[in-house]
Design an enzyme around this catalytic site. Structure first.
Site, PDB file in Angstrom:
ATOM      1  N   ARG A   1       0.125   7.664  -2.700  1.00  0.00           N
ATOM      2  CA  ARG A   1       0.679   8.734  -1.851  1.00  0.00           C
ATOM      3  C   ARG A   1       2.149   9.002  -2.174  1.00  0.00           C
ATOM      4  O   ARG A   1       2.609  10.136  -2.146  1.00  0.00           O
ATOM      5  CB  ARG A   1       0.516   8.353  -0.364  1.00  0.00           C
ATOM      6  CG  ARG A   1      -0.843   8.725   0.193  1.00  0.00           C
ATOM      7  CD  ARG A   1      -1.122   8.014   1.479  1.00  0.00           C
ATOM      8  NE  ARG A   1      -1.454   6.612   1.234  1.00  0.00           N
ATOM      9  CZ  ARG A   1      -1.536   5.680   2.165  1.00  0.00           C
ATOM     10  NH1 ARG A   1      -1.285   5.982   3.420  1.00  0.00           N
ATOM     11  NH2 ARG A   1      -1.878   4.451   1.861  1.00  0.00           N
TER      12      ARG A   1
ATOM     13  N   ASP B   1       0.828  -1.211   0.000  1.00  0.00           N
ATOM     14  CA  ASP B   1       0.000   0.000   0.000  1.00  0.00           C
ATOM     15  C   ASP B   1       0.864   1.263   0.000  1.00  0.00           C
ATOM     16  O   ASP B   1       1.953   1.278   0.567  1.00  0.00           O
ATOM     17  CB  ASP B   1      -0.890  -0.015   1.261  1.00  0.00           C
ATOM     18  CG  ASP B   1      -2.008   1.004   1.165  1.00  0.00           C
ATOM     19  OD1 ASP B   1      -2.295   1.489   0.058  1.00  0.00           O
ATOM     20  OD2 ASP B   1      -2.601   1.319   2.212  1.00  0.00           O
TER      21      ASP B   1
ATOM     22  N   GLU C   1     -12.295  -4.525  -5.041  1.00  0.00           N
ATOM     23  CA  GLU C   1     -12.810  -3.172  -4.771  1.00  0.00           C
ATOM     24  C   GLU C   1     -12.075  -2.105  -5.597  1.00  0.00           C
ATOM     25  O   GLU C   1     -12.548  -0.983  -5.743  1.00  0.00           O
ATOM     26  CB  GLU C   1     -12.682  -2.823  -3.279  1.00  0.00           C
ATOM     27  CG  GLU C   1     -13.641  -3.575  -2.360  1.00  0.00           C
ATOM     28  CD  GLU C   1     -13.269  -5.040  -2.177  1.00  0.00           C
ATOM     29  OE1 GLU C   1     -12.066  -5.353  -2.141  1.00  0.00           O
ATOM     30  OE2 GLU C   1     -14.188  -5.880  -2.108  1.00  0.00           O
ATOM     31  N   ASN C   2     -10.916  -2.474  -6.138  1.00  0.00           N
ATOM     32  CA  ASN C   2     -10.134  -1.489  -6.909  1.00  0.00           C
ATOM     33  C   ASN C   2     -10.794  -1.091  -8.236  1.00  0.00           C
ATOM     34  O   ASN C   2     -10.383  -0.119  -8.870  1.00  0.00           O
ATOM     35  CB  ASN C   2      -8.712  -1.992  -7.175  1.00  0.00           C
ATOM     36  CG  ASN C   2      -7.815  -1.965  -5.948  1.00  0.00           C
ATOM     37  OD1 ASN C   2      -6.871  -2.734  -5.831  1.00  0.00           O
ATOM     38  ND2 ASN C   2      -8.103  -1.076  -4.988  1.00  0.00           N
TER      39      ASN C   2
END
Ligand code: FPP
Length: 252
Positions: free
Chosen positions: A32, A28, A75-76
């Site tokens: 960012r 993950d 879910e992506n």
């Protein structure tokens, strides 16, 4: 009256080794990493593939036998189509570029998750990578792609029910029997589950398999992850005491 529960048929009885056989990683923080550098999110995913390459190599060097990584969740699909397509392209490029080398190095590749809905060329390449490395046993790389653990458990329950109805399976459902229907059949449960990026969630990854995994959360974004982090993870794992619901030996 206190009744003894049926013990799990999957929980090991003896002491556990100090080194994990199977490490699972929620990679993950790609977005960012890129945004903090004013780069498009896709640049983070590209660097994420490099971190994956480093980690596969480091895992082999450190004696880990199984590495399972979360690359694309069910879910992506909620992400912009351009990012979804880019992730498909990355999987394809990764396999195209690395398959021959991984095959020669004795790596067995498996891809878990749902194949339906993947672009045909990606699905074909996934199939090829599995077929060409099926006989390899030195290291096991499992890529969770279009994967969600609830979906996996549901598909397993549906398949089990179908087999019971067809008379192939006994109605008696055991943990070991059920496990054979999961995408991960034949792969031991992860001893250690790592998530990067400082988030403390499992996010629908290996919910059945991680029942007794040790959890480690790293405050580093996935593109920056490397061998030193994996070494630290192994050190921290070695300090853990895995009791599987029992008491520690010698405890009062
Ligand atoms: C999470 O970061 C990462 C993903 C959803 C994709 C992971 C993919 C890779 C590491 C590269 C692809 C590798 C293969 C083999 C296909 P995020 O985008 O959720 O980051 P954020 O939380 O910072 O937004």
């Amino acid at each position: 009256m206190v009744r003894a529960a049926v013990p799990s048929d999957l929980v090991p009885a003896g002491p556990q080794p100090a080194a994990p056989r199977h490490v699972a990683i929620i990679m993950d923080g790609n977005g960012r990493w890129a945004t903090s550098r004013s780069l498009p999110r896709t640049a983070g995913h590209e660097r994420g593939v490099e971190a994956l390459r480093r980690t596969v190599e480091a895992a082999g060097d450190l004696g880990i036998e199984y590495l399972t990584v979360f690359s694309f969740s069910t879910e992506n699909w909620r992400r912009p189509a351009s990012e979804v397509n880019m992730l498909f392209g990355l999987l394809k490029a990764y396999v195209q570029r690395d398959l021959a080398r991984l095959k020669n190095e004795g790596v067995r590749i498996r891809v878990i998750g749902v194949r339906d809905g993947l672009p045909p060329d990606v699905a074909e390449l996934v199939q090829k990578s599995e077929a060409e490395t099926r006989e390899n046993h030195k290291f096991n790389l499992t890529i969770a792609f279009n994967y969600g653990a609830r979906d996996e458990i549901l598909r397993a329950a549906q398949a089990y029910a179908r087999d019971v109805k067809a008379g192939v399976r006994d109605e008696q459902i055991t943990e070991a029997g059920f496990q054979e229907y999961l995408d991960t059949h034949g792969i031991p449960d992860p001893d250690l589950l790592i998530r990067t990026s400082g988030e403390f969630r499992i996010s629908n990854f290996l919910l059945w398999q991680a029942a007794y995994s040790e959890l480690l959360f790293f405050d580093v974004l996935w593109p920056d992850f490397g061998k030193a982090h994996l070494e630290e993870a192994l050190r921290r794992y070695a300090e853990r005491e895995r009791r599987y619901g029992a008491v520690a030996p010698g405890a009062g």
